[in-house]
Scaffold this motif. Structure first.
Motif, mmCIF file in Angstrom:
data_model
loop_
_atom_site.group_PDB
_atom_site.id
_atom_site.type_symbol
_atom_site.label_atom_id
_atom_site.label_comp_id
_atom_site.label_asym_id
_atom_site.label_seq_id
_atom_site.Cartn_x
_atom_site.Cartn_y
_atom_site.Cartn_z
ATOM 1 N N UNK A 240 32.813 1.395 12.695
ATOM 2 C CA UNK A 240 32.630 -0.045 12.501
ATOM 3 C C UNK A 240 33.774 -0.831 13.139
ATOM 4 N N UNK A 241 34.973 -0.267 13.085
ATOM 5 C CA UNK A 241 36.098 -0.929 13.729
ATOM 6 C C UNK A 241 35.939 -0.972 15.242
ATOM 7 N N UNK A 242 35.455 0.118 15.824
ATOM 8 C CA UNK A 242 35.213 0.138 17.261
ATOM 9 C C UNK A 242 34.122 -0.854 17.649
ATOM 10 N N UNK A 243 33.125 -0.992 16.788
ATOM 11 C CA UNK A 243 32.062 -1.959 17.076
ATOM 12 C C UNK A 243 32.588 -3.382 17.001
ATOM 13 N N UNK A 254 30.411 -13.328 12.759
ATOM 14 C CA UNK A 254 29.255 -12.548 12.297
ATOM 15 C C UNK A 254 29.569 -11.728 11.066
ATOM 16 N N UNK A 255 30.862 -11.587 10.747
ATOM 17 C CA UNK A 255 31.223 -10.779 9.585
ATOM 18 C C UNK A 255 31.109 -9.302 9.841
ATOM 19 N N UNK A 256 31.198 -8.880 11.110
ATOM 20 C CA UNK A 256 31.069 -7.465 11.439
ATOM 21 C C UNK A 256 32.381 -6.746 11.207
ATOM 22 N N UNK A 257 32.288 -5.422 11.197
ATOM 23 C CA UNK A 257 33.482 -4.605 11.111
ATOM 24 C C UNK A 257 33.813 -4.226 9.692
ATOM 25 N N UNK A 258 34.730 -3.274 9.509
ATOM 26 C CA UNK A 258 35.084 -2.800 8.187
ATOM 27 C C UNK A 258 35.883 -3.831 7.425
ATOM 28 N N UNK A 262 43.555 -0.135 5.200
ATOM 29 C CA UNK A 262 44.254 0.758 6.122
ATOM 30 C C UNK A 262 43.399 1.075 7.334
ATOM 31 N N UNK A 263 44.031 1.163 8.488
ATOM 32 C CA UNK A 263 43.281 1.481 9.700
ATOM 33 C C UNK A 263 42.755 2.914 9.623
ATOM 34 N N UNK A 264 41.460 3.107 9.973
ATOM 35 C CA UNK A 264 40.907 4.460 9.923
ATOM 36 C C UNK A 264 41.479 5.321 11.033
#
Length: 271
Positions: A240-243, A254-258, A262-264
């Motif tokens: 999700x972070x890459x997206x 858009x509210x996308x992403x984690x 903490x960073x995965x």
């Protein structure tokens, strides 16, 4: 020589994906290399509200039902159940002759998986750290898949990354593709009670204790790229972070992403 194998699968509400996972494990256990070697499958059903436990039993797996909501604790409980069944039998295999293979409920292992592990054990390795391939990128942007592949394969460009040995030297650790001999597992302290990163912790403990780990890109497992991660900071959050990076400035709108946190890590895949 390995005389018994256990496959441990933690699962949280995985009735949709667990069946194909267990079928793939069954095929791996039927490999000619494992003829005469008993394979015990244990599913740790953690806080399940669906039919995960029922499905696991229908596939012949032993089931540990718990509500710890922790990938690390669930793996540890499943492993303890497997060892109790294998080591407590009269004339059962010793810890040095017992192999503990771990995967995830949303993952399918190749038919060569356990045979590959036993070959590594016969060569003197105490553990195997394998890689993953994403099964289906549906629901993600094409750019997400491209970013993941670049990130995942970046180690290949590093000088001497493979140590001159084809298929070895990668930096990744996945609970979905991790195996260890029972005596090494126990002496390293086993999986910690952690919601994420338990696979890394065990691997680090094994390395610190001087155990030999085969880091190989042979026989990768195929895992899902679902958009509803089971653990914060794990593999799903990474995707999700890459997206979110691929979407750029539109992420905030858009509210996308984690969610914040903490960073995965690109090399951890909790259940």
């Amino acid at each position: 020589m390995i005389r018994a194998v256990a496959v441990v699968v933690p699962a949280h509400d995985e009735v949709r994906l667990l069946g194909p996972c267990l079928e793939s494990v069954r095929r791996a256990a039927a490999h000619p290399r494992l003829r005469g070697v008993p394979v015990r499958v244990v599913v740790a059903a953690d806080a399940c509200r669906d039919g995960t436990a029922v499905l696991a039993r229908a596939h012949g797996a032993a089931v540990v039902e718990t509500a710890v909501r922790s990938a690390g604790r669930a793996r540890a409980l499943g492993t303890a159940r497997a060892l109790a069944g294998l080591l407590s039998r009269a004339g059962g295999p010793a810890e040095r002759q017992t192999w503990l293979a771990h995967t995830d409920a949303d993952t399918r292992v190749p038919a060569c998986w356990l045979a590959h592990h036993l070959e590594a054990a016969a060569a003197g390795f105490h553990a195997v750290a394998g890689t993953v391939e994403v099964d289906d990128w549906a629901g993600h942007l094409p750019a997400t898949a491209l970013r993941f592949r670049r990130l995942y394969e970046a180690h290949r460009a590093a000088p001497g990354a493979a140590g001159g040995v084809p298929g070895q030297g990668h930096p990744h650790v996945h609970g979905a593709n991790l195996a260890v001999r029972a005596d090494a597992y126990l002496r390293a302290g086993g999986f910690p009670s952690a919601a994420v990163g338990e696979d890394h912790a065990l691997t680090a403990a094994l390395e610190a204790a001087g155990y030999r780990i085969r880091r190989t890109e042979e026989c990768p497992v195929r895992t899902s790229a679902r958009r509803t991660p089971r653990a914060r900071g794990g593999f799903g959050d990474l995707l999700l972070g890459l997206e979110a990076e691929a979407r750029g400035p539109r992420r905030a709108a858009a509210g996308d992403g984690p969610p914040p946190g903490p960073a995965p890590t690109p090399c951890s895949h909790p259940a």
